[in-house]
Design an enzyme around this catalytic site. Structure first.
Site, PDB file in Angstrom:
ATOM      1  N   SER A  60       0.850  -1.182   0.000  1.00  0.00           N
ATOM      2  CA  SER A  60       0.000   0.000   0.000  1.00  0.00           C
ATOM      3  C   SER A  60       0.885   1.231   0.000  1.00  0.00           C
ATOM      4  CB  SER A  60      -0.890   0.024   1.253  1.00  0.00           C
ATOM      5  OG  SER A  60      -1.469   1.313   1.404  1.00  0.00           O
ATOM      6  N   ASP A  88     -20.979  -0.290   6.365  1.00  0.00           N
ATOM      7  CA  ASP A  88     -19.939   0.364   5.571  1.00  0.00           C
ATOM      8  C   ASP A  88     -19.687  -0.379   4.264  1.00  0.00           C
ATOM      9  OD1 ASP A  88     -19.856   1.897   7.800  1.00  0.00           O
ATOM     10  OD2 ASP A  88     -17.844   1.292   8.429  1.00  0.00           O
TER      11      ASP A  88
HETATM   12  P1  ADP Z   1     -12.023   4.411   8.922  1.00  0.00           P
HETATM   13  O1  ADP Z   1     -12.682   3.215   8.354  1.00  0.00           O
HETATM   14  O2  ADP Z   1     -12.977   5.357   9.563  1.00  0.00           O
HETATM   15  O3  ADP Z   1     -11.138   5.132   7.957  1.00  0.00           O
HETATM   16  P2  ADP Z   1     -10.774   2.390  10.543  1.00  0.00           P
HETATM   17  O4  ADP Z   1      -9.982   2.468  11.795  1.00  0.00           O
HETATM   18  O5  ADP Z   1     -11.997   1.568  10.533  1.00  0.00           O
HETATM   19  O6  ADP Z   1     -11.074   3.899  10.108  1.00  0.00           O
HETATM   20  O7  ADP Z   1      -9.863   1.841   9.371  1.00  0.00           O
HETATM   21  C1  ADP Z   1      -8.594   2.440   9.133  1.00  0.00           C
HETATM   22  C2  ADP Z   1      -7.546   1.354   8.964  1.00  0.00           C
HETATM   23  O8  ADP Z   1      -7.780   0.651   7.728  1.00  0.00           O
HETATM   24  C3  ADP Z   1      -6.147   1.898   8.843  1.00  0.00           C
HETATM   25  O9  ADP Z   1      -5.542   2.099  10.116  1.00  0.00           O
HETATM   26  C4  ADP Z   1      -5.438   0.807   8.036  1.00  0.00           C
HETATM   27  O10 ADP Z   1      -5.068  -0.270   8.894  1.00  0.00           O
HETATM   28  C5  ADP Z   1      -6.535   0.316   7.122  1.00  0.00           C
HETATM   29  N1  ADP Z   1      -6.495   1.015   5.825  1.00  0.00           N
HETATM   30  C6  ADP Z   1      -7.451   1.796   5.289  1.00  0.00           C
HETATM   31  N2  ADP Z   1      -7.082   2.271   4.074  1.00  0.00           N
HETATM   32  C7  ADP Z   1      -5.861   1.786   3.845  1.00  0.00           C
HETATM   33  C8  ADP Z   1      -4.907   1.926   2.758  1.00  0.00           C
HETATM   34  N3  ADP Z   1      -5.196   2.656   1.671  1.00  0.00           N
HETATM   35  N4  ADP Z   1      -3.737   1.266   2.862  1.00  0.00           N
HETATM   36  C9  ADP Z   1      -3.446   0.518   3.954  1.00  0.00           C
HETATM   37  N5  ADP Z   1      -4.288   0.358   4.992  1.00  0.00           N
HETATM   38  C10 ADP Z   1      -5.467   0.979   4.957  1.00  0.00           C
HETATM   39 MG    MG Z   2     -13.760   1.734   9.455  1.00  0.00          MG
END
Ligand code: ADP
Ligand code: MG
Length: 368
Positions: free
Chosen positions: A52, A158
């Protein structure tokens, strides 16, 4: 060079219906014009490797070694999806893959970057591995990954928004039957903007108060003798007050009134249009602040300032304890609302929020 193919899935804003999903109630989210992409290359072995732009290191594991207890960190989202697909389809003969993730969904802002990454990977693998699973099933795949591989006890909302969304429509989802209907939003036609105010206060579903609220709801349902709070109506609240302690009662009252507000919002959108839903958004915020107690001072300030500066309605959105608020704003007042929020945060000594408008957009798809 091997073929690189790309799939994408959006984040979401929940217009109304917060914490109702795991109570088997109603939600009304929409997919937004911020997306996560999954570029995929098929390998000639049975290894899955994920990278990522948001992470330093690649994570690699044999498909046969995938399991919820063997995954952690960010890679538990994409690899958890690869594992969870095996619950609904035969993945024993599928090839390994390389998946590269990129995203314009802000992470940890309550706009569900988590569902965006899960859904992008779910559609990518479903197509590549020719599993033939439908969208509602892929939503359950994402939820299983998040519940078991990540360890966050979140509901189905979601992933449903990210997978089922359509331009200019919200997804009205019954979280018990998992039946959904698209509801036209008509914001642009009505001269309205949907402003997101990201407070920058980070939340953590896996460890935060989310699990405690969920436990309160389960306790309330048990004490009231129902399978889920979905089965309690506004008319039952007097009886609930006699049975429950004050805190559990207020948790229950939020869920019960919030379910009603979702139904009311769908009716008002259909009958009167989006300019008439502001009061329901405001009432939802008050309920989350006072009864469910999942707001924080930054979210309250964002909501109150937007309301005072000309928003038709505003509320925090997402699981709470940080993240973003939304405000429904007449286009002509947008500049003033944004400036007022900026000023109010500076005056209170809060870090400057990130503000942007979103449009209801297409759900997960092949391509960008
Ligand atoms: P939200 O869904 O509100 O953004 P969450 O805590 O549920 O917050 O999810 C965020 C987590 O999802 C990040 O900390 C990471 O672990 C993972 N994540 C989300 N998008 C990415 C991305 N583009 N690359 C890597 N990990 C991601
Ligand atoms: Mg989330």
């Amino acid at each position: 060079m091997p073929d690189i193919e790309v799939w994408s899935a959006p984040g979401r804003v929940n217009l109304i219906g917060e914490h109702t999903d795991y109570n088997e109630g109603f939600v009304l989210p929409f997919a937004i014009d911020r997306r996560t992409t999954a570029e995929l290359v098929v390998r000639d072995d049975r290894t899955i490797r994920v990278t990522s732009t948001f992470a330093d290191r690649a994570v690699e594991i044999a498909l046969d070694d995938l399991g919820p207890d063997r995954l952690d960190g960010w890679s538990a989202y994409p690899l958890g999806v690869a594992w969870a697909l095996g619950h609904w389809a035969d993945t024993s003969g599928v090839p390994g893959v390389e998946i590269h993730i990129d995203s314009t969904v802000p992470v940890g802002a309550g706009l569900s970057s988590s569902a965006a990454i899960e859904s992008a990977v779910a559609v990518a693998l479903n197509d590549t591995w020719r599993l033939g699973l439908d969208r509602p099933t892929l939503a359950r795949v994402g939820q299983l990954a998040e519940n078991k591989a990540v360890g966050a006890p979140t509901g189905i909302m979601d992933q449903s928004a990210s997978l089922l969304g359509r331009a200019d429509h919200a997804v009205f989802l019954d979280c018990r039957s998992l039946e959904s209907q698209l509801v036209e939003l008509g914001f642009a036609t009505a001269g309205l903007e949907l402003l997101v105010i990201d407070t920058g206060v980070s939340h953590a579903h896996a460890t935060g108060g989310y699990a405690a609220r969920r436990a309160s709801c389960e306790l309330g349902a048990r004490l009231l003798g129902v399978a889920a709070l979905r089965d309690i109506g506004v008319d039952d609240l007097d009886r609930a007050r006699d049975v429950l302690d004050d805190e559990t009662f207020r948790r229950v009252r939020h869920i019960v009134t919030e379910n009603q507000r979702v139904l009311d919002t769908v009716r008002v959108l259909r009958d009167e249009g989006p300019t008439a839903i502001g009061g329901l958004l405001d009432a939802s915020h008050a309920s989350m602040r006072d009864d469910f107690e999942i707001s924080v001072p930054e979210l309250d300030l964002a909501v109150e300032t937007a309301q005072a500066a000309g928003a038709l309605g505003a509320r925090m959105t997402g699981g709470g304890f940080g993240g973003a608020a939304i405000a429904l704003v007449p286009s002509g007042s947008l500049t003033e609302v944004r400036a007022a929020v900026e000023r109010a945060f500076a005056e209170r000594g809060f870090a400057a929020p990130t503000q942007f408008t979103v449009a209801a957009s297409e759900g997960a798809r092949r391509g960008l």
